[in-house]
Motif scaffolding. Structure first.
Motif, PDB file in Angstrom:
ATOM      1  N   ARG A 182      31.583 -64.302   0.191  1.00 29.53           N
ATOM      2  CA  ARG A 182      32.817 -64.130  -0.591  1.00 29.53           C
ATOM      3  C   ARG A 182      32.646 -64.680  -2.008  1.00 29.53           C
ATOM      4  O   ARG A 182      33.100 -64.069  -2.966  1.00 29.53           O
ATOM      5  N   ASP A 183      31.981 -65.832  -2.127  1.00 27.10           N
ATOM      6  CA  ASP A 183      31.739 -66.408  -3.453  1.00 27.10           C
ATOM      7  C   ASP A 183      30.855 -65.491  -4.290  1.00 27.10           C
ATOM      8  O   ASP A 183      31.108 -65.287  -5.478  1.00 27.10           O
ATOM      9  N   VAL A 184      29.828 -64.956  -3.668  1.00 22.60           N
ATOM     10  CA  VAL A 184      28.912 -64.067  -4.383  1.00 22.60           C
ATOM     11  C   VAL A 184      29.613 -62.759  -4.723  1.00 22.60           C
ATOM     12  O   VAL A 184      29.448 -62.216  -5.817  1.00 22.60           O
ATOM     13  N   ALA A 185      30.426 -62.248  -3.815  1.00 22.93           N
ATOM     14  CA  ALA A 185      31.147 -61.006  -4.058  1.00 22.93           C
ATOM     15  C   ALA A 185      32.055 -61.136  -5.273  1.00 22.93           C
ATOM     16  O   ALA A 185      32.260 -60.169  -6.010  1.00 22.93           O
ATOM     17  N   ALA A 186      32.562 -62.322  -5.509  1.00 22.00           N
ATOM     18  CA  ALA A 186      33.400 -62.562  -6.680  1.00 22.00           C
ATOM     19  C   ALA A 186      32.604 -62.411  -7.971  1.00 22.00           C
ATOM     20  O   ALA A 186      33.180 -62.212  -9.037  1.00 22.00           O
ATOM     21  N   GLN A 187      31.274 -62.497  -7.884  1.00 25.10           N
ATOM     22  CA  GLN A 187      30.417 -62.351  -9.056  1.00 25.10           C
ATOM     23  C   GLN A 187      30.091 -60.895  -9.367  1.00 25.10           C
ATOM     24  O   GLN A 187      29.486 -60.604 -10.391  1.00 25.10           O
ATOM     25  N   ASP A 232      30.518 -57.270 -10.744  1.00 24.66           N
ATOM     26  CA  ASP A 232      31.202 -56.793 -11.936  1.00 24.66           C
ATOM     27  C   ASP A 232      32.035 -55.567 -11.571  1.00 24.66           C
ATOM     28  O   ASP A 232      31.495 -54.528 -11.193  1.00 24.66           O
ATOM     29  N   ALA A 233      33.352 -55.686 -11.679  1.00 27.36           N
ATOM     30  CA  ALA A 233      34.248 -54.590 -11.283  1.00 27.36           C
ATOM     31  C   ALA A 233      34.002 -53.326 -12.096  1.00 27.36           C
ATOM     32  O   ALA A 233      34.133 -52.215 -11.573  1.00 27.36           O
ATOM     33  N   THR A 234      33.620 -53.476 -13.341  1.00 26.83           N
ATOM     34  CA  THR A 234      33.349 -52.299 -14.178  1.00 26.83           C
ATOM     35  C   THR A 234      32.105 -51.578 -13.698  1.00 26.83           C
ATOM     36  O   THR A 234      32.095 -50.364 -13.559  1.00 26.83           O
ATOM     37  N   VAL A 235      31.055 -52.319 -13.430  1.00 20.00           N
ATOM     38  CA  VAL A 235      29.780 -51.728 -13.018  1.00 20.00           C
ATOM     39  C   VAL A 235      29.821 -51.291 -11.554  1.00 20.00           C
ATOM     40  O   VAL A 235      29.061 -50.431 -11.143  1.00 20.00           O
ATOM     41  N   GLN A 236      30.716 -51.861 -10.780  1.00 19.10           N
ATOM     42  CA  GLN A 236      30.749 -51.586  -9.344  1.00 19.10           C
ATOM     43  C   GLN A 236      31.067 -50.128  -9.016  1.00 19.10           C
ATOM     44  O   GLN A 236      30.604 -49.610  -8.011  1.00 19.10           O
ATOM     45  N   HIS A 237      31.819 -49.457  -9.866  1.00 18.46           N
ATOM     46  CA  HIS A 237      32.146 -48.052  -9.618  1.00 18.46           C
ATOM     47  C   HIS A 237      30.853 -47.236  -9.610  1.00 18.46           C
ATOM     48  O   HIS A 237      30.017 -47.373 -10.508  1.00 18.46           O
ATOM     49  N   PRO A 238      30.644 -46.390  -8.598  1.00 19.65           N
ATOM     50  CA  PRO A 238      29.356 -45.681  -8.462  1.00 19.65           C
ATOM     51  C   PRO A 238      28.925 -44.876  -9.689  1.00 19.65           C
ATOM     52  O   PRO A 238      27.745 -44.882 -10.055  1.00 19.65           O
ATOM     53  N   THR A 239      29.847 -44.205 -10.344  1.00 25.30           N
ATOM     54  CA  THR A 239      29.479 -43.396 -11.502  1.00 25.30           C
ATOM     55  C   THR A 239      29.078 -44.276 -12.670  1.00 25.30           C
ATOM     56  O   THR A 239      28.067 -44.029 -13.337  1.00 25.30           O
ATOM     57  N   ARG A 240      29.838 -45.330 -12.914  1.00 23.87           N
ATOM     58  CA  ARG A 240      29.479 -46.241 -14.005  1.00 23.87           C
ATOM     59  C   ARG A 240      28.168 -46.950 -13.702  1.00 23.87           C
ATOM     60  O   ARG A 240      27.341 -47.162 -14.593  1.00 23.87           O
ATOM     61  N   LEU A 241      27.960 -47.314 -12.437  1.00 23.82           N
ATOM     62  CA  LEU A 241      26.708 -47.949 -12.034  1.00 23.82           C
ATOM     63  C   LEU A 241      25.529 -47.015 -12.287  1.00 23.82           C
ATOM     64  O   LEU A 241      24.492 -47.434 -12.810  1.00 23.82           O
ATOM     65  N   ALA A 242      25.680 -45.755 -11.953  1.00 27.59           N
ATOM     66  CA  ALA A 242      24.604 -44.780 -12.177  1.00 27.59           C
ATOM     67  C   ALA A 242      24.272 -44.664 -13.661  1.00 27.59           C
ATOM     68  O   ALA A 242      23.097 -44.621 -14.046  1.00 27.59           O
ATOM     69  N   VAL A 243      25.284 -44.645 -14.503  1.00 32.40           N
ATOM     70  CA  VAL A 243      25.058 -44.501 -15.941  1.00 32.40           C
ATOM     71  C   VAL A 243      24.369 -45.744 -16.513  1.00 32.40           C
ATOM     72  O   VAL A 243      23.370 -45.626 -17.223  1.00 32.40           O
ATOM     73  N   ALA A 278      22.401 -56.710 -14.639  1.00 31.66           N
ATOM     74  CA  ALA A 278      21.473 -57.629 -13.960  1.00 31.66           C
ATOM     75  C   ALA A 278      22.231 -58.598 -13.056  1.00 31.66           C
ATOM     76  O   ALA A 278      21.815 -58.857 -11.920  1.00 31.66           O
ATOM     77  N   GLY A 279      23.346 -59.132 -13.529  1.00 27.22           N
ATOM     78  CA  GLY A 279      24.151 -60.037 -12.716  1.00 27.22           C
ATOM     79  C   GLY A 279      24.734 -59.346 -11.493  1.00 27.22           C
ATOM     80  O   GLY A 279      24.783 -59.915 -10.397  1.00 27.22           O
ATOM     81  N   HIS A 280      25.171 -58.111 -11.677  1.00 23.98           N
ATOM     82  CA  HIS A 280      25.733 -57.331 -10.570  1.00 23.98           C
ATOM     83  C   HIS A 280      24.669 -57.062  -9.508  1.00 23.98           C
ATOM     84  O   HIS A 280      24.906 -57.260  -8.316  1.00 23.98           O
ATOM     85  N   VAL A 281      23.495 -56.641  -9.943  1.00 21.05           N
ATOM     86  CA  VAL A 281      22.400 -56.361  -9.012  1.00 21.05           C
ATOM     87  C   VAL A 281      21.973 -57.638  -8.293  1.00 21.05           C
ATOM     88  O   VAL A 281      21.737 -57.629  -7.074  1.00 21.05           O
ATOM     89  N   GLN A 295      22.005 -58.218  -4.299  1.00 21.20           N
ATOM     90  CA  GLN A 295      20.812 -58.647  -3.569  1.00 21.20           C
ATOM     91  C   GLN A 295      21.096 -59.904  -2.754  1.00 21.20           C
ATOM     92  O   GLN A 295      20.665 -60.019  -1.613  1.00 21.20           O
ATOM     93  N   HIS A 296      21.844 -60.833  -3.323  1.00 23.38           N
ATOM     94  CA  HIS A 296      22.182 -62.065  -2.616  1.00 23.38           C
ATOM     95  C   HIS A 296      23.046 -61.763  -1.386  1.00 23.38           C
ATOM     96  O   HIS A 296      22.820 -62.327  -0.311  1.00 23.38           O
ATOM     97  N   ILE A 297      24.012 -60.877  -1.545  1.00 24.19           N
ATOM     98  CA  ILE A 297      24.869 -60.482  -0.418  1.00 24.19           C
ATOM     99  C   ILE A 297      24.020 -59.873   0.691  1.00 24.19           C
ATOM    100  O   ILE A 297      24.174 -60.205   1.866  1.00 24.19           O
ATOM    101  N   ALA A 298      23.111 -58.967   0.324  1.00 23.35           N
ATOM    102  CA  ALA A 298      22.252 -58.310   1.316  1.00 23.35           C
ATOM    103  C   ALA A 298      21.346 -59.324   2.014  1.00 23.35           C
ATOM    104  O   ALA A 298      21.181 -59.278   3.239  1.00 23.35           O
ATOM    105  N   GLU A 299      20.776 -60.249   1.247  1.00 22.75           N
ATOM    106  CA  GLU A 299      19.896 -61.266   1.835  1.00 22.75           C
ATOM    107  C   GLU A 299      20.661 -62.168   2.796  1.00 22.75           C
ATOM    108  O   GLU A 299      20.167 -62.481   3.880  1.00 22.75           O
ATOM    109  N   GLN A 300      21.854 -62.574   2.416  1.00 17.48           N
ATOM    110  CA  GLN A 300      22.659 -63.421   3.298  1.00 17.48           C
ATOM    111  C   GLN A 300      23.026 -62.673   4.576  1.00 17.48           C
ATOM    112  O   GLN A 300      22.969 -63.244   5.671  1.00 17.48           O
ATOM    113  N   ALA A 301      23.403 -61.425   4.434  1.00 21.18           N
ATOM    114  CA  ALA A 301      23.785 -60.639   5.600  1.00 21.18           C
ATOM    115  C   ALA A 301      22.592 -60.459   6.541  1.00 21.18           C
ATOM    116  O   ALA A 301      22.725 -60.587   7.762  1.00 21.18           O
ATOM    117  N   GLN A 302      21.424 -60.177   5.991  1.00 19.88           N
ATOM    118  CA  GLN A 302      20.227 -60.023   6.815  1.00 19.88           C
ATOM    119  C   GLN A 302      19.874 -61.323   7.501  1.00 19.88           C
ATOM    120  O   GLN A 302      19.506 -61.337   8.680  1.00 19.88           O
TER     121      GLN A 302
END
Length: 109
Positions: free
Chosen positions: A4-9, A11-22, A87-90, A94-101
């Motif tokens: 949850r702490d990491v998820a707060a980090q 970026d809501a702007t970059v999180q949207h799939p289309t904006r992330l792709a761009v 970079a911060g979003h990625v 990655q941290h969320i995925a590592e914790q979940a794994q």
């Protein structure tokens, strides 16, 4: 740090799939013309235009207009802030995925 702490980090702007792709596409180059971005990401002109406008409004991309011969062209580039935000979003993803794994591995017999 919890997921949850990491998820707060994230970026809501970059999180949207289309904006992330761009922003991800632009992170691989110094600058790209509108047509190249549109064709590479298989987007419509209007969808890319709206996405670029939204990213430009928050300072993540820079738009430059000019001409090649007599034809108008638009170039888009990722700003330093945009690169930092991506970079911060990625990193947060990655941290969320590592914790979940890691937690999943601990629950396995």
């Amino acid at each position: 740090m919890t997921v949850r702490d990491v998820a707060a980090q994230l970026d809501a702007t970059v999180q949207h799939p289309t904006r992330l792709a761009v922003v991800a596409f632009l992170s691989g180059c110094a600058e790209a013309d509108f047509k190249t971005v549109r064709d590479s990401l298989e987007m419509s002109d209007s969808a890319l235009s709206k996405t670029v406008s939204a990213l430009e409004a928050v300072g993540y991309v820079k738009v430059r207009k000019g001409f090649v011969g007599k034809r108008p062209r638009t170039w888009v580039s990722l700003t330093a802030d945009g690169r930092t935000r991506l970079a911060g979003h990625v990193k947060a993803l990655q941290h969320i995925a590592e914790q979940a794994q890691s937690q999943g591995a601990r629950t396995q017999p």
